[in-house]
Design a protein around this motif. Sequence first.
Motif, PDB file in Angstrom:
ATOM      1  N   ASN A 143       0.819  -1.217   0.000  1.00  0.00           N
ATOM      2  CA  ASN A 143       0.000   0.000   0.000  1.00  0.00           C
ATOM      3  C   ASN A 143       0.856   1.271   0.000  1.00  0.00           C
ATOM      4  O   ASN A 143       0.624   2.208   0.753  1.00  0.00           O
ATOM      5  CB  ASN A 143      -0.976   0.026   1.176  1.00  0.00           C
ATOM      6  CG  ASN A 143      -1.912  -1.161   1.151  1.00  0.00           C
ATOM      7  OD1 ASN A 143      -2.282  -1.632   0.069  1.00  0.00           O
ATOM      8  ND2 ASN A 143      -2.291  -1.658   2.306  1.00  0.00           N
ATOM      9  N   PHE A 145       2.142   4.784  -0.924  1.00  0.00           N
ATOM     10  CA  PHE A 145       1.436   6.067  -1.122  1.00  0.00           C
ATOM     11  C   PHE A 145       0.216   6.232  -0.217  1.00  0.00           C
ATOM     12  O   PHE A 145      -0.451   7.252  -0.265  1.00  0.00           O
ATOM     13  CB  PHE A 145       0.993   6.290  -2.583  1.00  0.00           C
ATOM     14  CG  PHE A 145       2.112   6.134  -3.573  1.00  0.00           C
ATOM     15  CD1 PHE A 145       3.331   6.765  -3.370  1.00  0.00           C
ATOM     16  CD2 PHE A 145       1.952   5.344  -4.706  1.00  0.00           C
ATOM     17  CE1 PHE A 145       4.372   6.621  -4.273  1.00  0.00           C
ATOM     18  CE2 PHE A 145       2.986   5.189  -5.622  1.00  0.00           C
ATOM     19  CZ  PHE A 145       4.198   5.827  -5.412  1.00  0.00           C
ATOM     20  N   SER A 146      -0.106   5.232   0.585  1.00  0.00           N
ATOM     21  CA  SER A 146      -1.203   5.415   1.552  1.00  0.00           C
ATOM     22  C   SER A 146      -0.603   5.933   2.858  1.00  0.00           C
ATOM     23  O   SER A 146       0.326   5.331   3.408  1.00  0.00           O
ATOM     24  CB  SER A 146      -1.916   4.085   1.788  1.00  0.00           C
ATOM     25  OG  SER A 146      -2.401   4.011   3.111  1.00  0.00           O
ATOM     26  N   HIS A 147      -1.126   7.050   3.342  1.00  0.00           N
ATOM     27  CA  HIS A 147      -0.608   7.641   4.578  1.00  0.00           C
ATOM     28  C   HIS A 147      -0.547   6.636   5.710  1.00  0.00           C
ATOM     29  O   HIS A 147       0.469   6.465   6.356  1.00  0.00           O
ATOM     30  CB  HIS A 147      -1.549   8.745   5.094  1.00  0.00           C
ATOM     31  CG  HIS A 147      -1.453  10.016   4.361  1.00  0.00           C
ATOM     32  ND1 HIS A 147      -0.343  10.805   4.391  1.00  0.00           N
ATOM     33  CD2 HIS A 147      -2.355  10.648   3.576  1.00  0.00           C
ATOM     34  CE1 HIS A 147      -0.567  11.881   3.653  1.00  0.00           C
ATOM     35  NE2 HIS A 147      -1.773  11.805   3.145  1.00  0.00           N
ATOM     36  N   SER A 148      -1.732   6.038   5.980  1.00  0.00           N
ATOM     37  CA  SER A 148      -1.830   5.228   7.187  1.00  0.00           C
ATOM     38  C   SER A 148      -0.848   4.067   7.123  1.00  0.00           C
ATOM     39  O   SER A 148      -0.212   3.723   8.121  1.00  0.00           O
ATOM     40  CB  SER A 148      -3.260   4.729   7.369  1.00  0.00           C
ATOM     41  OG  SER A 148      -3.775   4.240   6.157  1.00  0.00           O
ATOM     42  N   ASP A 149      -0.709   3.485   5.932  1.00  0.00           N
ATOM     43  CA  ASP A 149       0.194   2.343   5.800  1.00  0.00           C
ATOM     44  C   ASP A 149       1.654   2.767   5.870  1.00  0.00           C
ATOM     45  O   ASP A 149       2.468   2.107   6.519  1.00  0.00           O
ATOM     46  CB  ASP A 149      -0.082   1.620   4.480  1.00  0.00           C
ATOM     47  CG  ASP A 149      -1.438   0.964   4.490  1.00  0.00           C
ATOM     48  OD1 ASP A 149      -1.520  -0.229   4.811  1.00  0.00           O
ATOM     49  OD2 ASP A 149      -2.445   1.666   4.225  1.00  0.00           O
ATOM     50  N   ASN A 162       3.082  -6.101   8.302  1.00  0.00           N
ATOM     51  CA  ASN A 162       2.580  -7.051   9.298  1.00  0.00           C
ATOM     52  C   ASN A 162       2.909  -6.654  10.731  1.00  0.00           C
ATOM     53  O   ASN A 162       2.109  -6.851  11.632  1.00  0.00           O
ATOM     54  CB  ASN A 162       3.142  -8.445   9.027  1.00  0.00           C
ATOM     55  CG  ASN A 162       2.665  -8.984   7.700  1.00  0.00           C
ATOM     56  OD1 ASN A 162       1.499  -8.816   7.343  1.00  0.00           O
ATOM     57  ND2 ASN A 162       3.562  -9.590   6.942  1.00  0.00           N
ATOM     58  N   LEU A 163       4.109  -6.121  10.903  1.00  0.00           N
ATOM     59  CA  LEU A 163       4.573  -5.811  12.253  1.00  0.00           C
ATOM     60  C   LEU A 163       3.840  -4.574  12.781  1.00  0.00           C
ATOM     61  O   LEU A 163       3.704  -3.579  12.072  1.00  0.00           O
ATOM     62  CB  LEU A 163       6.078  -5.539  12.182  1.00  0.00           C
ATOM     63  CG  LEU A 163       6.952  -5.802  13.386  1.00  0.00           C
ATOM     64  CD1 LEU A 163       6.776  -7.224  13.886  1.00  0.00           C
ATOM     65  CD2 LEU A 163       8.412  -5.585  12.982  1.00  0.00           C
ATOM     66  N   ARG A 164       3.378  -4.625  13.998  1.00  0.00           N
ATOM     67  CA  ARG A 164       2.646  -3.486  14.564  1.00  0.00           C
ATOM     68  C   ARG A 164       3.392  -2.823  15.714  1.00  0.00           C
ATOM     69  O   ARG A 164       2.943  -1.816  16.240  1.00  0.00           O
ATOM     70  CB  ARG A 164       1.253  -3.934  15.032  1.00  0.00           C
ATOM     71  CG  ARG A 164       0.366  -4.394  13.884  1.00  0.00           C
ATOM     72  CD  ARG A 164      -0.025  -3.233  12.991  1.00  0.00           C
ATOM     73  NE  ARG A 164      -0.869  -3.645  11.889  1.00  0.00           N
ATOM     74  CZ  ARG A 164      -1.837  -2.890  11.360  1.00  0.00           C
ATOM     75  NH1 ARG A 164      -2.074  -1.693  11.831  1.00  0.00           N
ATOM     76  NH2 ARG A 164      -2.542  -3.325  10.346  1.00  0.00           N
ATOM     77  N   THR A 165       4.481  -3.416  16.144  1.00  0.00           N
ATOM     78  CA  THR A 165       5.315  -2.708  17.115  1.00  0.00           C
ATOM     79  C   THR A 165       6.274  -1.814  16.339  1.00  0.00           C
ATOM     80  O   THR A 165       6.467  -1.996  15.143  1.00  0.00           O
ATOM     81  CB  THR A 165       6.127  -3.695  17.973  1.00  0.00           C
ATOM     82  OG1 THR A 165       6.938  -4.499  17.108  1.00  0.00           O
ATOM     83  CG2 THR A 165       5.203  -4.591  18.792  1.00  0.00           C
ATOM     84  N   GLY A 192       0.786  10.786  22.318  1.00  0.00           N
ATOM     85  CA  GLY A 192      -0.011   9.572  22.319  1.00  0.00           C
ATOM     86  C   GLY A 192       0.782   8.380  21.824  1.00  0.00           C
ATOM     87  O   GLY A 192       2.002   8.415  21.744  1.00  0.00           O
ATOM     88  N   LEU A 193       0.051   7.329  21.527  1.00  0.00           N
ATOM     89  CA  LEU A 193       0.698   6.095  21.112  1.00  0.00           C
ATOM     90  C   LEU A 193       0.623   5.953  19.602  1.00  0.00           C
ATOM     91  O   LEU A 193      -0.436   6.059  19.010  1.00  0.00           O
ATOM     92  CB  LEU A 193       0.038   4.891  21.790  1.00  0.00           C
ATOM     93  CG  LEU A 193      -0.012   4.973  23.314  1.00  0.00           C
ATOM     94  CD1 LEU A 193      -0.454   3.640  23.898  1.00  0.00           C
ATOM     95  CD2 LEU A 193       1.320   5.389  23.904  1.00  0.00           C
ATOM     96  N   HIS A 318      -1.687  18.928   0.028  1.00  0.00           N
ATOM     97  CA  HIS A 318      -2.219  18.725  -1.326  1.00  0.00           C
ATOM     98  C   HIS A 318      -2.560  20.047  -2.000  1.00  0.00           C
ATOM     99  O   HIS A 318      -2.645  20.113  -3.221  1.00  0.00           O
ATOM    100  CB  HIS A 318      -3.484  17.865  -1.277  1.00  0.00           C
ATOM    101  CG  HIS A 318      -3.221  16.423  -1.032  1.00  0.00           C
ATOM    102  ND1 HIS A 318      -2.856  15.554  -2.032  1.00  0.00           N
ATOM    103  CD2 HIS A 318      -3.257  15.692   0.111  1.00  0.00           C
ATOM    104  CE1 HIS A 318      -2.696  14.344  -1.525  1.00  0.00           C
ATOM    105  NE2 HIS A 318      -2.931  14.391  -0.226  1.00  0.00           N
ATOM    106  N   ASP A 373       1.198  15.755  -4.359  1.00  0.00           N
ATOM    107  CA  ASP A 373       0.578  14.506  -3.917  1.00  0.00           C
ATOM    108  C   ASP A 373       1.637  13.583  -3.298  1.00  0.00           C
ATOM    109  O   ASP A 373       2.782  13.962  -3.149  1.00  0.00           O
ATOM    110  CB  ASP A 373      -0.163  13.860  -5.088  1.00  0.00           C
ATOM    111  CG  ASP A 373      -1.420  14.665  -5.461  1.00  0.00           C
ATOM    112  OD1 ASP A 373      -2.193  14.977  -4.538  1.00  0.00           O
ATOM    113  OD2 ASP A 373      -1.605  14.988  -6.654  1.00  0.00           O
ATOM    114  N   HIS A 374       1.178  12.393  -2.968  1.00  0.00           N
ATOM    115  CA  HIS A 374       2.031  11.507  -2.177  1.00  0.00           C
ATOM    116  C   HIS A 374       3.222  10.978  -2.977  1.00  0.00           C
ATOM    117  O   HIS A 374       3.070  10.560  -4.116  1.00  0.00           O
ATOM    118  CB  HIS A 374       1.219  10.328  -1.649  1.00  0.00           C
ATOM    119  CG  HIS A 374       0.029  10.750  -0.837  1.00  0.00           C
ATOM    120  ND1 HIS A 374      -0.879   9.868  -0.325  1.00  0.00           N
ATOM    121  CD2 HIS A 374      -0.395  11.983  -0.449  1.00  0.00           C
ATOM    122  CE1 HIS A 374      -1.818  10.533   0.346  1.00  0.00           C
ATOM    123  NE2 HIS A 374      -1.541  11.815   0.284  1.00  0.00           N
TER     124      HIS A 374
END
Lengths: 455, 713
Positions: A143, A145-149, A162-165, A192-193, A318, A373-374
Motif C-alpha cells: 500500500n 502512497f497510503s498515509h496510514s500504511d 505485518n509488524l505493529r510494534t 499519544g501512542l 495537497h 501529492d504523495h
Amino acid sequence: MKLKLDSPTRRRLLKALTAAGFVAAVERQTALAQNAPDYKALLTVFLQGGNDGDNTVIRLDSAGYAAYNKVRSLASGLNIAQSKLLPIQPSNVSTALGLHPSLTYFKRQFDSKQLAIISNMGLMVKPNTRDGLLAGREATPVNLFSHSDQELQLQSTDAKGNLRTGWGGRLADRLELLDPANAFPVLTSINGLKAFTSGNTSIPLALPTTPFFELFWAGTSQLTLARDAAVNEVIANMDVDNVYMLTVKLLAEEGLAASSVVKPILQNAASVVAPLFANLSSDLSRQLATVAMMLEGRAQTGLKRQVFFVNQSGYDTHGGQAQTHANLLTDLDQALDAFDKALTRLQIKNNLTTLVYSEFGRSFKPSAGQGTDHGWGNFAFALGGAVKGGQVYGSLVTQTLNGVDDYGNEGRWIPTTSIEQFAQPALTWMGVGEADLPYILPNLASFVRGKTNYV
Amino acid sequence: LLNFLKLTVVSLLAFPAQAELATAVEFYNTQLKHYFLTADAAEVSAVDSGAAGPGWKRTGGEFSVYLAASDHPAAQPVCRFYGTPGRGPNSHFYTVNTEECATTKKDLGWTYEGIAFYVLTPAADNSCAANTQKIFRSYNGGHSRNDANHRFTADPTAHERMAKRGYQGEGVMMCAPIADWEVEADIVRLLEQATFGPTEALVQAVKAKGLNAWLDEQLLMNVTQYTQLPYWRPPDNAGQCIDDNSPPITPVKYCVSNLNSPKPVAMEFFRQAQSAPDQVRLRVAHVWHQLFIVGNFAQAYAHAEFQQRLRANGLTTYEQLLGKYAISPQLGHFQNLIRNVPELNGIKPNENFAREIMQLFTIGLTELNEDGSPKLDAQGLPIPTYKQIDVGAVARIFTGFTYPQNPGSKSTFWDAEWGFMGDMRTDLDWHDRADKRLFLFSEAGGLVFPYGSTVRYEFDRLIRELIARPSTPPFIVKQLIQKMVTSNPTPGYVQRVARVFKDNGSGQRGDLKAVFRAILLDPEARGARKIDPEYGRLREPTLYWTAALRALDVQTDGLQPYNHGWQSNMPLFLAPTVFGYYPADYVLPVQQIPAPEFGIFNTSEFLNRVNQMNDLLFHNLQPYSTAWWAAQPGVLNSTGTAAPDMAAYLPSMPDPEVALNRFSKLLLHGRLRPAMKKTILNAVNKIPADEAVNRAKLMVNLILSSPDYQVQR
C-alpha cells in the motif's frame, strides 16, 4: 527517587494474552553494557502527513536548480527563488544545497556540523532498481502512497505491513533490560501512542503537553483519599478476561505509578528550560518543552537511557502548500532551536540525538491547487552534539520526471537509503549491540551498512 | 476437583408458587482447561471459594434456566454427568437430549449425577421459541485422550471463537429462558451501541415497547435539526475577527467563538445528545461524522450545514449519503476538489480526494471477501484494489468543481469565494473531458468513462460504480460495526451485515436503515452476557461524556463537554486529518487485534478520564476553578454545566449496596466484579453516611474510571 512498580508483574500480564511467538525474543539477553555510566537519549520527531522534501532541501548548483525550476515552476505556486534559499555546502559532496528559507536554525546547525542530511530515505522491502520495480520483479512496500500504511511501516520498519510494534518500542524493550528493577518507562511519547512507541514488552508512557499528570482533588480530602486508594485497587485487583480491558489496565497502572515521579518534574516552577519555550505556542513546541522538562528531571527517573517521541502533523499539503509548508517548517525550526538551547543549558548536548523524518516525500510534479501529492523517498535529518554533521549521507536524487530515480513519471523517488540504514547508527550510538539490532530492525540484513554513519 | 461436590437434587428444593429462574454460572479451570456449569447457588459459592480445588474462575458466562419441570410446559431436564473416577475424564457433561442422556448413562466412562436444571429443546431447524435464547455447545475433541470437555454458552461470539482454541462447534443444544435481568442487560447494551447512553427511564421504555419495535420506531423518526446559521463571510483580515467580551452578546461581536468556530454546533450536539428523542438517528449521524471528515474551515454555519447533511442522509442509501458528502463544498474545500482542473502547464490534477474516496469511503486498499477478510493472491499476499494510475484517472474525473454561489459574491469558477451553503457547482469548461480507464488490471472488472460526459454524470457514476464493487460492503459495514458494537467483529457478523448492504431483501444496495438494523439486531450485538475475550470497544471520548451526562441527568449547555474533547484528542468536528480522530485501522500492537479507539488512549488519557468525570461530578477546584463550569460571558447560549444532584439515586443511598446495584445495572449491565464491588463499598464507607450525594458521586466516579466501564462490551 526511584519509582517502585512491580515490573515483572506487568510483563507477565502482557504476555498472558499474547501469541507465544515473541516470548522467545524477549528472553534473549541484551548485549548492552550493564550499568552504563553515561546518559543518552534518542528523540524522534515525526513529520506527519508526508513532508515535501523536494522543497525542504533544494539543489543550488545551476543544473540542479534548473531542473527544480522547470518542474516546480512559478505557475505551480511552489517555486522558491534561488536567492531566497539558505545556502549550505556539504563537506562530502561538491553539490551546493539550499535549505527552505524557514530553516535558519537548521542552517546554523549544518554549518556548525551538528546536523546531517540523510538523502532519499524511505521504506523498502530490499534495495530497489527502477527496472525491477517497473517490471514487477521487485516488490514495493504494501500500500505504497497510503498515509496510514506508510506511517505505520516507517515506524514499524516492516514494508510488508505485518509488524505493529515500532522500532522505538522495540528499542525500549531492550533498554529496559539494562535496569530491570527500574520500572519507569524507557519510552516517553508526548503525542499519544503510535506504531513507533509500541514494544513487545515495554509499555510507552504518554504525557500531556499540560503540567497535569496526576489525579485531581475530588472536593474534600476524605473523598480524594478514598477515591485515590479505590482507583488503584480497582485497577490492581481486576480479573483480566478481555483484551481491551487488559490494555486499559496496563496503561492505567503505568500512568498511576508514573504520576508520582512525573508530576513534580512537569510542575517544576524552578525549571531552567521551560522559559526557553515561553515565546512559542505551537503544539510541537509544547511537546518539545515537555521533553526538555523530562530531561531536566531525568535523575528522578533513574534511567540512563531514554527514548522520546514527538509528532508534528499537517504535512499533507495537497493544496495551498507554499504558506502551509513555510509555517510548518518555521514551527519545526523554532521549536528545535529552543530545544537545542535547553540541551545546552542542561549540558547534555552530546547526550541526545534527534532524528527528523516523515512517512514519505511528495510528488515532484505539482498538483492543481498549488500542492503536491504523495511520494516516496525523502530527506531526513539527524541533529545533535554527537552527530557528524555538515554532510549529506546517501545519494542525491536525479530530479527528472520519468528519470532514473522516478517510480513513474511524476517524481515519486525510489529510495536509496532505507529506514533501517537511517535508524541503525542511532541505535548503535545508544548502545544497542550487534546481536540485538535484528530484534529492533528485522530487515536490517537486506541493506548494506556503512554509508550512513552520521553519528 | 469437583467429584466431592454432591449435586443438590434440584427437584427437592422448595420453589415459590411463581416459578423463579435460576442462573447457570460458567467456570473455567486454567490448569485442567475445562469448563464447568452449575445453576446451584450453593455449588457456585463453593467453587467461588475454592472448595472445588484451585484454578476455577468464573468466565462471566451466565444464563437463566428453570429449576423445575413444572416451570414451563415444555421444560426438559438436563442430565448431568461426571467422568467416572479412574475411568472417565475429570470433566462434567450436560445434555437435554433424551437419547444422548440415555446413551451416556450406559457409558461406563460417565457417571450420571442427576438433573442439573431444566431448559427447552431446540426445534429441528435449531431455532428457539420466543423468550428463550440459544445455548451453543462446543467440544474440545478430547475423547481419545480421555479428556472430553464441552463448553455451553449463550454468547455466539465466544462460541464462534472457540474454534481458534481447537474446539469443535456442535451447534445449538438448548433453549434457555430469558430472565428479566437478561432483558434489561441487553437493553442497556443496545442503548450503549445505538444511542448516546442509557438512562433508567429509557431502559424501561424500551422494555415496555420491545426492543425491535423501539428500534424500528427510532429509525423512522424525524431527525433533530441543528440550528441553521446564516451564511457569514469572515473579515478579509483575520485580525478583525475578535471576541469582545462586553455584553450584550451579538454574533458579530463574538466572532471567534461564535462565528468562526464549530463551538456553537458542538455545544448543540451535546445538548441534543443529552435530550433529543431521535437518539438512534443522531447516533448514526455521529458514526458517519467520524468517517466523513471535513476540515480546513472554521465557520460555524458551514459546520452546521455539513453535520445536518449527515443527519438528513444518514439513514437513506449509501449512494445518496456518500454523494451528499462528496458534493458538499466543505469536502471540496478540504480535499482539494474545488478548482481541481485538467493537466495544464506541467501541473497535474489533484489526487487528494481521488485516493481517499477509494481508500477510505468505498473499496479500501485491498480486495476483501464478503466477510471482511482480505482476498489473497497465489503468493498469499493481499490484492490491491487500485493502483497509482487509477488514482490519476479518478483525479481527472474530479475536475471542474467550484464553490456554490454565495450571497453578494462573484460567481465564476475562479472568482467564487469560500462558501458552504448548498452543493458545489460544476463547470464543464474546467473538466477533463477525455476518456478515463480505471481498474483495467482488476479481477473485479475495469471501467471506461467515455469522452465527453458531463461533470456530474461522471461524478455520480463513479460513486455508484465504486459502491457496486465487491469490497465496498464489507469494508464499510465493518467500520460501522466497530463504531457501535465491537472492535473485532467475527467474520460471520461482517458477512451477515455485508449481505444486507448488498441487498436489503428488495434488491436494493446500500439501504442504510436495513444495514443499521442488521448491525444492531445481530446475535453478536445482542445478549445479556458478552464474554468473548476480544469482544467490545473502548468508549471514545465523546460517547464517554454523553453517556455520563445522560446517566447523571446533567444540565449542560455543552460547552465543557466540548472543551474536554480537546484534552482527549477528540475535538468535535475538528478531526486532525481525513483519517478521523483516531485511525480506523489501529490494532493492539502485540496482540494484533483491531482496536481503533485505542489510537487515542494512553497513560495520560486514562488520568484525563478519571479527572474529567471527577471534575464533572464535584466541580473540583484543581486545576480549574468552579467558575469554569458557570455560564461563560463570551459564548453564545452559554448557561454553564450544573453539578449533578444525583437526586434520582438518593432514595437508594441509605443502603449503599442497593444504590451500587442500580449503578451496576445501568453502567455495567449488572456485571460488577465482586472484588470491585468490595473496593467501592469500602471507599464509600469512608465517607460519612449523611454525605449521601458525595457517596453516590464516589460510586459513579469509580465505576466510570474502571476498565470494566471504559470498555463497552
